[in-house]
Every structure is written in structure tokens, then in C-alpha cells.
Design an enzyme around this catalytic site. Sequence first.
Site, short mmCIF file in Angstrom:
data_model
loop_
_atom_site.label_atom_id
_atom_site.label_comp_id
_atom_site.label_asym_id
_atom_site.label_seq_id
_atom_site.Cartn_x
_atom_site.Cartn_y
_atom_site.Cartn_z
CG HIS A 61 3.61 2.36 -10.57
ND1 HIS A 61 3.82 0.85 -10.44
CD2 HIS A 61 3.71 2.69 -11.94
CE1 HIS A 61 4.06 0.45 -11.77
NE2 HIS A 61 4.42 1.61 -12.49
CG HIS A 105 2.45 -5.71 -6.57
ND1 HIS A 105 3.62 -6.32 -6.04
CD2 HIS A 105 2.43 -4.45 -6.73
CE1 HIS A 105 4.29 -5.17 -6.03
NE2 HIS A 105 3.68 -4.09 -6.32
CG HIS A 116 7.25 -5.82 -8.40
ND1 HIS A 116 6.03 -5.66 -8.91
CD2 HIS A 116 7.68 -4.90 -7.92
CE1 HIS A 116 5.71 -4.63 -8.64
NE2 HIS A 116 6.59 -3.95 -7.92
CD GLU A 134 5.91 -2.98 -4.06
OE1 GLU A 134 4.98 -2.38 -4.23
OE2 GLU A 134 6.84 -3.53 -4.93
ZN LIG Z 1 4.39 -0.58 -8.75
#
Ligand SMILES: [Zn+2]
Length: 275
Positions: A61, A105, A116, A134
Site C-alpha cells: 500500500h 479492494h 480504485h 489491482e
Molecule cells: Zn492500497
Amino acid sequence: MKLFLSVDMEGISGIVDTSYINPDSGVNYQRGRQFMTTDTNAVIEAALESGVTEILVSDSHNTMNNILWESLHPKAKLLAGSPRDSSMVHGLDESFDAAMFIGYHTRQGIPGVLSHTMSGVIRNMYINGQIVGEFGFNAAYAGMYNVPVVMVSGDNLIAKEASELIPGIHTAIVKEAVSRTAAICLSREEATAELKRQTALALGNVKQIQPYHTALPLELAIEFSHAGQAEFAAIVPGSRYETETNTVYYNAANQQDMYTTMRAMLNLAGGAEFF
Ligand SMILES: [Zn+2]
């Protein structure tokens, strides 16, 4: 058995909005780091009990310096810091038997907690015409090494996104999305138990879950939020800018080439001013 963990932050237990994932946001970010470390340790504990002997944890992250190194399970190694050629999945190779994506996510433009794709500049991203976030992008990289992604953790909607790409993947759902910045969260204890339960199930099922294979050569297509970003991204040699769709295309030799090119485009696009 050797296990690779890519750990993002938005899908971690108890995390519902940007105050938990932004290093500048103070007390909630510090709590978020603890939640992230606790989720990761739950997976590590269950993995070791299931016969895994070697674990590499990739902090995945932002600046990739979130997991509390001093509190991470002593049997795991931590890849921290950035940049890295293959970003969230750097260090993953054919020596691993399985991968798990923790705290993930949903992709840009759909519901889900903190949805996102990579950064704010991407509206949509495609590999060979298949829309990916992702999760899909990183799973394709693992597929290059024939490594199956056997578990994902996060909200109920990333569980759905992942299951659509990888049938049979195990999903540890630690929260139900209410909006992009609200969720009904399991308790700390229940989230830990669910992460352990799904980790054990997934590791008992490694041979039944197929790696996410994508045919070569790979066509990477990135639709940008505004034209200025696309114009900058199209500086990448060999790329093609389709103005009607604000999309930049690139034919990649393999998933490694695709990953570094995506990073180059994002970095270039990030320099475009809007207002
Ligand atoms: Zn992230």
C-alpha cells in the site's frame, strides 16, 4: 510449501475510509497499520499450521511502509519500501506454491470500500480486453509464474470481483460495503477467525485453483480520467493513444513488461495538471 502474501490496506478488517490509510491522517492511520499487521499475522499463523514453511509478505500500500515490522510474526519475511519493479507483487516467482491477496479492494468506478485502480488517474484498465483492477492485474503477474492466487480478503464486493476472475478462490470477507467509505465490519475476533479459517481451506485446495493465465502477447489498455494524463502516458515508446476513448494501448511481451509499462504510464500521467 512456500507462500507469497501481497497485503494492501483498503480491504483490511475495520478499515472503512481514507483516515485509516493515509499516513498524514494521524491516529486512525496508526490504528490502520495495527489492523493490517494483525490481519497478516492471522493468515501467517494459519498458514504455518497448514504446512507452509516459508512466507514472504509484500507490504503493498502507498509507499509500502505500513506493516509494523516489529509486530509481524517472526516466521515471515517482510518486503517493505518502494519503488519496486513489480510493485505489489515484487518478489513473487516460480518458487512459490501459492499467493494470497490480503486487504484488497474493488476496481475503479464500481462500488466497494475505497474502490480504485492503482492511482486516481486510471478510469479503467484492461488486459486483452478483460477489465481488471489491482486484483486481476496482480493475479495475471502471478499467472506468469504459474502461481495460483488461492485467497483474497477484503469486503464482500472484492470477493465477488475475485471470484469472477478465479473460480474457486477462497474469500475471507471481513466487512460488508455500505458505501465507498462505510462498511459493516466483523469484530476483531471474528475477522481474525475468518482469515484463519479461509487460509486453512485455501491451502488445502491449492491444486484445485488455477493460476490466472492471460494469453501472450498481452494488450494492455488504460483509459485515463482526462486527456492530459493520456497524452503524458503515451510518451511510453511503442504505445498508441486512441483519442476517442482517451485510452492508451501497449502490446507487452509478458506480464513483467506489462507491469513496468503500467507503472511508467501512471508516473507520467500523474504529472499532468488538470486545474
Ligand atoms: Zn492500497
